[in-house]
Structure formats: structure tokens, C-alpha cells
Design a protein around this motif. Structure first.
Motif, PDB file in Angstrom:
ATOM      1  N   GLY A   1       0.786  -1.225   0.000  1.00  0.00           N
ATOM      2  CA  GLY A   1       0.000   0.000   0.000  1.00  0.00           C
ATOM      3  C   GLY A   1       0.819   1.276   0.000  1.00  0.00           C
ATOM      4  O   GLY A   1       0.280   2.361   0.224  1.00  0.00           O
ATOM      5  N   LEU A   2       2.133   1.151  -0.260  1.00  0.00           N
ATOM      6  CA  LEU A   2       3.028   2.304  -0.240  1.00  0.00           C
ATOM      7  C   LEU A   2       3.510   2.626  -1.654  1.00  0.00           C
ATOM      8  O   LEU A   2       3.859   1.729  -2.422  1.00  0.00           O
ATOM      9  N   GLN A   3       3.515   3.912  -1.995  1.00  0.00           N
ATOM     10  CA  GLN A   3       3.999   4.373  -3.289  1.00  0.00           C
ATOM     11  C   GLN A   3       5.010   5.504  -3.112  1.00  0.00           C
ATOM     12  O   GLN A   3       4.851   6.345  -2.227  1.00  0.00           O
ATOM     13  N   ALA A   4       6.030   5.504  -3.964  1.00  0.00           N
ATOM     14  CA  ALA A   4       6.885   6.676  -4.101  1.00  0.00           C
ATOM     15  C   ALA A   4       6.294   7.543  -5.204  1.00  0.00           C
ATOM     16  O   ALA A   4       5.708   7.033  -6.168  1.00  0.00           O
ATOM     17  N   LEU A   5       6.428   8.861  -5.082  1.00  0.00           N
ATOM     18  CA  LEU A   5       5.864   9.757  -6.086  1.00  0.00           C
ATOM     19  C   LEU A   5       6.739  10.990  -6.242  1.00  0.00           C
ATOM     20  O   LEU A   5       7.529  11.323  -5.362  1.00  0.00           O
ATOM     21  N   PHE A   6       6.587  11.661  -7.368  1.00  0.00           N
ATOM     22  CA  PHE A   6       7.270  12.931  -7.577  1.00  0.00           C
ATOM     23  C   PHE A   6       6.479  13.785  -8.553  1.00  0.00           C
ATOM     24  O   PHE A   6       5.703  13.273  -9.362  1.00  0.00           O
ATOM     25  N   VAL A   7       6.682  15.090  -8.480  1.00  0.00           N
ATOM     26  CA  VAL A   7       6.147  16.045  -9.440  1.00  0.00           C
ATOM     27  C   VAL A   7       7.194  17.132  -9.659  1.00  0.00           C
ATOM     28  O   VAL A   7       7.739  17.667  -8.690  1.00  0.00           O
ATOM     29  N   ILE A   8       7.491  17.437 -10.917  1.00  0.00           N
ATOM     30  CA  ILE A   8       8.261  18.633 -11.258  1.00  0.00           C
ATOM     31  C   ILE A   8       7.465  19.370 -12.321  1.00  0.00           C
ATOM     32  O   ILE A   8       7.110  18.802 -13.345  1.00  0.00           O
ATOM     33  N   GLU A   9       7.161  20.651 -12.057  1.00  0.00           N
ATOM     34  CA  GLU A   9       6.232  21.395 -12.904  1.00  0.00           C
ATOM     35  C   GLU A   9       6.780  22.785 -13.185  1.00  0.00           C
ATOM     36  O   GLU A   9       7.080  23.538 -12.255  1.00  0.00           O
ATOM     37  N   SER A  10       6.893  23.121 -14.448  1.00  0.00           N
ATOM     38  CA  SER A  10       7.481  24.390 -14.873  1.00  0.00           C
ATOM     39  C   SER A  10       6.425  25.310 -15.457  1.00  0.00           C
ATOM     40  O   SER A  10       5.642  24.905 -16.314  1.00  0.00           O
ATOM     41  N   GLY A  11       6.411  26.554 -15.013  1.00  0.00           N
ATOM     42  CA  GLY A  11       5.526  27.555 -15.570  1.00  0.00           C
ATOM     43  C   GLY A  11       6.246  28.398 -16.612  1.00  0.00           C
ATOM     44  O   GLY A  11       7.460  28.587 -16.537  1.00  0.00           O
TER      45      GLY A  11
ATOM     46  N   GLY B   1       8.030  12.283  -2.638  1.00  0.00           N
ATOM     47  CA  GLY B   1       7.450  11.845  -1.375  1.00  0.00           C
ATOM     48  C   GLY B   1       6.957  10.422  -1.403  1.00  0.00           C
ATOM     49  O   GLY B   1       7.220   9.653  -2.339  1.00  0.00           O
ATOM     50  N   LEU B   2       6.230  10.072  -0.351  1.00  0.00           N
ATOM     51  CA  LEU B   2       5.658   8.746  -0.165  1.00  0.00           C
ATOM     52  C   LEU B   2       4.164   8.872   0.099  1.00  0.00           C
ATOM     53  O   LEU B   2       3.726   9.773   0.821  1.00  0.00           O
ATOM     54  N   SER B   3       3.386   7.954  -0.480  1.00  0.00           N
ATOM     55  CA  SER B   3       1.950   7.927  -0.273  1.00  0.00           C
ATOM     56  C   SER B   3       1.539   6.570   0.272  1.00  0.00           C
ATOM     57  O   SER B   3       1.885   5.530  -0.298  1.00  0.00           O
ATOM     58  N   SER B   4       0.809   6.584   1.388  1.00  0.00           N
ATOM     59  CA  SER B   4       0.344   5.350   2.027  1.00  0.00           C
ATOM     60  C   SER B   4      -1.164   5.236   1.891  1.00  0.00           C
ATOM     61  O   SER B   4      -1.896   6.201   2.134  1.00  0.00           O
ATOM     62  N   SER B   5      -1.637   4.060   1.513  1.00  0.00           N
ATOM     63  CA  SER B   5      -3.076   3.842   1.351  1.00  0.00           C
ATOM     64  C   SER B   5      -3.804   3.824   2.690  1.00  0.00           C
ATOM     65  O   SER B   5      -5.037   3.851   2.733  1.00  0.00           O
ATOM     66  N   SER B   6      -3.060   3.772   3.798  1.00  0.00           N
ATOM     67  CA  SER B   6      -3.685   3.726   5.115  1.00  0.00           C
ATOM     68  C   SER B   6      -3.433   4.981   5.953  1.00  0.00           C
ATOM     69  O   SER B   6      -4.112   5.191   6.956  1.00  0.00           O
ATOM     70  N   LEU B   7      -2.472   5.825   5.546  1.00  0.00           N
ATOM     71  CA  LEU B   7      -2.122   6.984   6.365  1.00  0.00           C
ATOM     72  C   LEU B   7      -2.313   8.321   5.641  1.00  0.00           C
ATOM     73  O   LEU B   7      -2.902   9.241   6.179  1.00  0.00           O
ATOM     74  N   GLY B   8      -1.756   8.455   4.438  1.00  0.00           N
ATOM     75  CA  GLY B   8      -1.804   9.721   3.720  1.00  0.00           C
ATOM     76  C   GLY B   8      -0.544   9.912   2.914  1.00  0.00           C
ATOM     77  O   GLY B   8       0.168   8.946   2.607  1.00  0.00           O
ATOM     78  N   THR B   9      -0.225  11.160   2.598  1.00  0.00           N
ATOM     79  CA  THR B   9       0.888  11.466   1.716  1.00  0.00           C
ATOM     80  C   THR B   9       1.834  12.463   2.360  1.00  0.00           C
ATOM     81  O   THR B   9       1.404  13.512   2.864  1.00  0.00           O
ATOM     82  N   LEU B  10       3.134  12.145   2.334  1.00  0.00           N
ATOM     83  CA  LEU B  10       4.179  13.016   2.859  1.00  0.00           C
ATOM     84  C   LEU B  10       5.085  13.408   1.699  1.00  0.00           C
ATOM     85  O   LEU B  10       5.602  12.541   0.986  1.00  0.00           O
ATOM     86  N   THR B  11       5.269  14.713   1.489  1.00  0.00           N
ATOM     87  CA  THR B  11       6.082  15.199   0.373  1.00  0.00           C
ATOM     88  C   THR B  11       7.076  16.250   0.851  1.00  0.00           C
ATOM     89  O   THR B  11       6.851  16.934   1.849  1.00  0.00           O
ATOM     90  N   ILE B  12       8.164  16.403   0.085  1.00  0.00           N
ATOM     91  CA  ILE B  12       9.234  17.336   0.436  1.00  0.00           C
ATOM     92  C   ILE B  12       9.640  18.108  -0.821  1.00  0.00           C
ATOM     93  O   ILE B  12       9.882  17.510  -1.866  1.00  0.00           O
ATOM     94  N   GLY B  13       9.711  19.455  -0.719  1.00  0.00           N
ATOM     95  CA  GLY B  13      10.154  20.260  -1.852  1.00  0.00           C
ATOM     96  C   GLY B  13       9.457  21.605  -1.902  1.00  0.00           C
ATOM     97  O   GLY B  13       9.086  22.170  -0.872  1.00  0.00           O
ATOM     98  N   ARG B  14       9.259  22.140  -3.113  1.00  0.00           N
ATOM     99  CA  ARG B  14       8.559  23.413  -3.331  1.00  0.00           C
ATOM    100  C   ARG B  14       7.099  23.094  -3.612  1.00  0.00           C
ATOM    101  O   ARG B  14       6.778  22.404  -4.589  1.00  0.00           O
ATOM    102  N   GLN B  15       6.184  23.642  -2.781  1.00  0.00           N
ATOM    103  CA  GLN B  15       4.802  23.192  -2.826  1.00  0.00           C
ATOM    104  C   GLN B  15       3.834  24.318  -2.489  1.00  0.00           C
ATOM    105  O   GLN B  15       4.233  25.402  -2.044  1.00  0.00           O
TER     106      GLN B  15
END
Length: 383
Positions: free
Chosen positions: A69-79, A101-115
Motif C-alpha cells: 500500500g506504499l507508493q513513491a511519487l514525484f512532481v516537477i512542474e514548470s511555468g 514523497g511517499l503515499s500510504s493507502s492507510s495513512l496519507g501522503t508526505l512530500t518534500i520540496g517546493r509546494q
């Protein structure tokens, strides 16, 4: 040879499995239009404008299934600006978003960066300028950041799952200044509730040294001068702390939706940052802002919207801004639409510079009078 073939088959099988469990998507949006403003710095203005209802962008997003139930994820977005190809967000390559960051199907999502902060995440969606209205119709100067003008650097952010329609989250941005733990520090908390036709959101944001940590966190920002260009609160660039509390909600009935937002924004300890504009040193400038908006889905392809926004300064601030807005969008397909909008703003009282308040729509140079009118037509395409 037989052993080599077995090993190669195993590696090939593993590679196929890894590929099946991960994905990377290229996406983007192009938004461009032509606007007319009756008065910017004393002159009328006609120009092309990019990123009006939604910022023009391209990005990459990816996920990898880690199992359990755990996923690694990323987003990089340019304007960027479609007018001339320049980078948006003050020259940042990935100025819109950049996180992992990491996303858990039982807890939520934790991310690090510019947001984005919690104001943009929770009450922000109820503002007209985050729906059908171009960003020129955001609250004056986007003083409460509900329109998400300013992203947050160096951020650790958590967003929960939905529990019976209730969700929550928070973020903390490290200042990164040696020996001054709280300098440039930003933190926020927020929550939302959705059930049937009712949706609600609330958030609180606290910013230390906002001229640098919030308004001056891009590649081209100044490290010594003011990074606040609008007259609504430019006189308070030297404040030590900015805090915002905001709430929003909507109710949908049939093809219509009524929405509202309220925010209270405060610039505290004006004059704390040397060399920056400081109207009423030592004081606190405060703003009430209230918006009421309405949208109606006239046909499956045709949307109409109207809104009224009221901003009242108090404390050391005495300006009032009233803003009326109308917009319409027609979808040519699921990915392409055309739109038109009109905005009128009237200012009164004394603004942050200590002078008579003049109209100053978000994203425009201030008018030379108490009134400012803008009209725009444009087109969006998503890919």
C-alpha cells in the motif's frame, strides 16, 4: 550458456515487473488571451496575457509501487509565458511545483520540496479565481494567497486520507539561516469536509520575514529590496510576520453552485526588516476579505459565473476595495475551451503607502484613479 540464459530471463522478467509497477506522465496546459485594462499607471493597456485562468505549464509526474500500500511519487512542474517563452515564477525552472514523497493507502501522503500551502489546498478552491475567473480577479494583491500566487520552498508537507468526508494536513518550511532557526520559517495547517452538495475548507498560515520567505523565494527575487509590487500591502514589506486565517465553502443545488470565502490577513511588527517600506512602524496592518460567488452550468459545455469581493483594511490600514466580476467558459472539447471575463474594482480610503487608495487589480500595475476595469478573452488547451 544455459545458466546465462536463465539469468537473462530473470532480469528481463524483473525489468518488466518494475516497469508495470511504475509510471511517468508528461502533462501540461496552455492558457493565453488578450486583455484590455482602462488604466494602468495612468494609461489604457491592451496586451497578450499567458496563464490567465490556469497558469501555462508543463510537467512530469511519476509513481512507483513499493508494495504494502506504499507508493513513491514525484512532481516537477514548470511555468512559462506563451507570449515570449520566458520562465514563470520569477525565473525558476520548476517554479510551480517540485517535490518527491511517499503515499500510504492507510495513512496519507508526505512530500518534500517546493509546494502549495494549506490556504491554497483547503479554502482556496472556493475562490472564483481558482474556478472560472482569471487570476486578475483574485483578492486584491492575492493578499491571503488563496489564489496560490506564492509557493513555499524547503517544505515538508502532509495530507491525510479522507475519513467520512473529512481530511486534514499541514506543512512546515525550514528557514535555513544558520543561527536563526525561526528566520524565514513558514508553517500552516488546514482541513476540509465534503458530503453531498456541501463542501468546506479552513486553514491557517504563519510566515516569518514574508518579504524574503514568501514573496522573495524565486531565482530573480531581491535579497535586499522589496519583493512586494502591489499598492495593497507594499507599504508593509518590512513586517516581521504575516499571518492568514481563511475559510471557504460551497453548496451545489442542481446545475448551480453558491460559494463563499472569508480571510483575515495581518502584517505584524512593521519596520522589523531594515531598508524596506515601512508605513506606520511598529504597528499591525490587518485586512478582512469576504467573497461571494455563483456559477451555473447553463449547458454541459457552457458555464456562467459571477462574484463580488470586499476587502476592508483596519489597524494602521484604512483602505477599502470592492470588486465585481463576471465570467463565462465554453468547452469545445474535454481538453479545449474558450473564455471571457470582466472585472471592475473601486478603491477608497488610505492605502499601505500612506496615500489615497487607488484601484489595483491583482497582477496589474495600479490605476492612477480609484477605479480600474479589465476585460479579457482567451483560450485553454490541456495535454
Amino acid at each position: 550458456m544455459k545458466e546465462k540464459l536463465i539469468v537473462l530471463a530473470a532480469v528481463a522478467g524483473f525489468s518488466g515487473l518494475a516497469h508495470a509497477q511504475s509510471s511517468v506522465t508528461l502533462y501540461g496546459l496552455i492558457d493565453v488571451g488578450v486583455l484590455y485594462a482602462n488604466n494602468t499607471g495612468g494609461h489604457s493597456l491592451t496586451q497578450m496575457s499567458s496563464g490567465n485562468i490556469n497558469g501555462s505549464r508543463w510537467g512530469l509526474r511519476g509513481t512507483e509501487d513499493l508494495g504494502g500500500g506504499l507508493q513513491a511519487l514525484f512532481v516537477i512542474e514548470s511555468g512559462y509565458s506563451l507570449n515570449n517563452g520566458k520562465l514563470g515564477q520569477g525565473g525558476d525552472l520548476f517554479g510551480r511545483q517540485a517535490y518527491v514523497g511517499l503515499s500510504s493507502s492507510s495513512l496519507g501522503t508526505l512530500t518534500i520540496g517546493r509546494q502549495y500551502d494549506s490556504l491554497t489546498d483547503y479554502p482556496g478552491p472556493f475562490e472564483a479565481a481558482n474556478q472560472w475567473m482569471p487570476y486578475f480577479g483574485a483578492h486584491p494583491g492575492d493578499l491571503d494567497n488563496l489564489n496560490g500566487t506564492n509557493r513555499i520552498n524547503n517544505t515538508v508537507k502532509f495530507k491525510s486520507l479522507s475519513y467520512g468526508g473529512f481530511s486534514f494536513g499541514g506543512m512546515y518550511s525550514l528557514g535555513g539561516v544558520a543561527g536563526q532557526f525561526t528566520r524565514n520559517q513558514i508553517w500552516a495547517l488546514g482541513a476540509a469536509y465534503k458530503s453531498g452538495p456541501v463542501a468546506l475548507g479552513v486553514a491557517y498560515l504563519n510566515v516569518r520575514d514574508p518579504n524574503y520567505s514568501l514573496y522573495g523565494n524565486n531565482a530573480l527575487s531581491s535579497t535586499t529590496a522589496s519583493n512586494v509590487t502591489n499598492r495593497v500591502f507594499s507599504g508593509y514589506a518590512s513586517a516581521k510576520t504575516q499571518q492568514v486565517i481563511a475559510a471557504g465553502g460551497s453548496y451545489t443545488f442542481g446545475l448551480a453552485t453558491v460559494g463563499a470565502t472569508y480571510s483575515n490577513t495581518q502584517f505584524r511588527s512593521i519596520g522589523s526588516e531594515s531598508g524596506l517600506p515601512a508605513t506606520n512602524i511598529g504597528g499591525t496592518a490587518m485586512f478582512h476579505n469576504a467573497e461571494l460567488n455563483f456559477r451555473y452550468q447553463l449547458t454541459p459545455a457552457w458555464l456562467l459565473g459571477a462574484a463580488y469581493d470586499y476587502t476592508k483594511g483596519y489597524g494602521v490600514n484604512g483602505a477599502t476595495y470592492q470588486q465585481g466580476m463576471f465570467g463565462t467558459t465554453y468547452f469545445l472539447s474535454k481538453r479545449t475551451d474558450v473564455y471571457a471575463a470582466a472585472i471592475y474594482q473601486h478603491a477608497s480610503g488610505t492605502d499601505s503607502t500612506g496615500a489615497a487608495a487607488v484601484a489595483n487589480l491583482n497582477g496589474l500595475t495600479a490605476s492612477s484613479t480609484a477605479n480600474q476595469v479589465l476585460g479579457i478573452v482567451g483560450m485553454r488547451h490541456r495535454f
